[in-house]
Design an enzyme around this catalytic site. Structure first.
Site, short mmCIF file in Angstrom:
data_model
loop_
_atom_site.label_atom_id
_atom_site.label_comp_id
_atom_site.label_asym_id
_atom_site.label_seq_id
_atom_site.Cartn_x
_atom_site.Cartn_y
_atom_site.Cartn_z
N ASP A 78 -2.42 -9.17 7.09
CA ASP A 78 -2.66 -8.17 6.15
C ASP A 78 -2.96 -7.09 6.97
O ASP A 78 -3.46 -7.25 8.13
CB ASP A 78 -3.99 -8.41 5.16
CG ASP A 78 -3.76 -7.70 3.74
OD1 ASP A 78 -2.70 -6.76 3.84
OD2 ASP A 78 -4.89 -7.90 3.21
N GLY A 79 -2.85 -5.87 6.51
CA GLY A 79 -3.42 -4.67 7.19
C GLY A 79 -4.20 -3.86 6.12
O GLY A 79 -4.16 -4.12 5.12
N GLU B 101 -0.01 -3.30 8.42
CA GLU B 101 0.78 -4.39 7.90
C GLU B 101 1.84 -4.78 8.94
O GLU B 101 1.84 -5.99 9.07
CB GLU B 101 1.60 -3.91 6.55
CG GLU B 101 0.59 -3.46 5.34
CD GLU B 101 -0.14 -4.84 4.77
OE1 GLU B 101 0.17 -6.05 5.16
OE2 GLU B 101 -0.78 -4.65 3.76
N ASP C 78 1.12 -9.29 1.55
CA ASP C 78 1.01 -8.64 0.08
C ASP C 78 1.84 -7.26 0.41
O ASP C 78 1.63 -6.44 -0.66
CB ASP C 78 -0.45 -8.57 -0.28
CG ASP C 78 -1.22 -7.73 0.45
OD1 ASP C 78 -0.74 -7.02 1.41
OD2 ASP C 78 -2.54 -7.77 0.49
N HIS D 140 -5.08 -9.43 -3.92
CA HIS D 140 -6.43 -9.36 -4.39
C HIS D 140 -6.23 -10.11 -6.08
O HIS D 140 -6.65 -9.78 -7.05
CB HIS D 140 -6.71 -7.89 -4.84
CG HIS D 140 -6.78 -7.06 -3.51
ND1 HIS D 140 -7.70 -7.37 -2.58
CD2 HIS D 140 -6.09 -6.30 -3.19
CE1 HIS D 140 -7.51 -6.57 -1.60
NE2 HIS D 140 -6.30 -5.69 -1.85
N ASP E 112 -7.01 -10.24 4.15
CA ASP E 112 -7.84 -9.09 3.73
C ASP E 112 -8.98 -8.95 4.54
O ASP E 112 -9.26 -7.64 4.97
CB ASP E 112 -7.78 -9.16 2.23
CG ASP E 112 -8.06 -7.70 1.69
OD1 ASP E 112 -7.32 -6.69 1.95
OD2 ASP E 112 -9.19 -7.73 1.26
#
Length: 168
Positions: free
Chosen positions: A25-26, A66, A90, A144, A154
C-alpha cells in the site's frame, strides 16, 4: 470473510496456492498539495522481518507511493528466489497501469492515448524492470473493508508517510 477482489496477471499464469502472498500500500497526506508527505507499506505477515514501513523519496504522491511499495515487494521476493508472487493492493490505478496500459505507453514512447506524457514514467520503468524474471498475480482488494493484510499494509504506509520529512 469474503473480500471484494479482482485478479490480473503479469507473466505466466499460476495458481494462487503456488505463489507467495504479499500486501502493498501507499499513503500520502495532503496528496496533490504543497507539503504532501508519502510513505510505503509492504506486509508479508504478522511480525515478519521483511515488513516495510518507510517514507517515499522524491515527488510526494499517493500513486508514486503505491508503485514504489510494489517495487519494494517484488525486489524483496526476487532476493528470496520467489518466482511466483501474489501481490494484493487496493490501487486499481497500479494494477491497470502494469497489466493493461504499460505496453501501449511504451509503444507510444511513454505517451498516454491522449498524447500527453505518462506522469510517473520513471517509476513505471523501474517497476517494469523489477518485474523481469518473476511472475506476479496482481489482486485488487477494496481498501478499508476489513481485509487484515490490506489493513496492515495501510498502517505501515501511513506510518511511513508520518515519518516522512522529505515532503515538508
Amino acid at each position: 470473510m469474503l473480500f471484494n477482489t479482482r485478479i490480473l496477471i503479469a507473466g505466466i499464469p499460476f495458481a494462487e496456492s503456488e505463489g507467495t502472498i504479499v500486501y502493498t500500500d501507499g499513503a500520502c497526506f495532503n496528496n496533490g498539495q504543497k507539503g504532501a508527505t508519502a510513505g510505503v507499506g509492504v506486509y508479508w505477515g504478522p511480525h515478519h522481518k521483511d515488513n516495510v514501513s518507510r517514507s517515499l523519496d522524491g515527488r510526494q504522491t499517493n500513486n508514486r507511493a503505491e508503485i514504489h511499495a510494489a517495487i519494494i515487494a517484488i525486489e524483496q521476493a526476487k532476493s528470496k528466489n520467489i518466482d511466483k508472487l501474489v501481490l494484493y493492493t487496493d490501487s486499481e490505478f497500479l494494477i491497470n497501469s502494469i497489466t493493461k496500459w504499460i505496453d501501449g505507453w511504451k509503444r507510444r514512447d511513454w505517451k498516454l492515448s491522449t498524447g500527453k506524457p505518462v506522469i510517473n514514467k520513471e517509476d513505471f520503468e523501474e517497476l517494469d524492470k523489477a518485474l523481469e524474471g518473476i511472475n506476479v498475480k496482481w489482486v485488487y482488494v477494496r481498501g478499508h473493508c476489513g481485509n487484515p493484510g490490506n489493513e496492515a499494509a495501510d498502517r505501515l504506509a501511513n506510518e511511513g508517510a508520518r515519518s516522512n520529512v522529505n515532503g515538508k
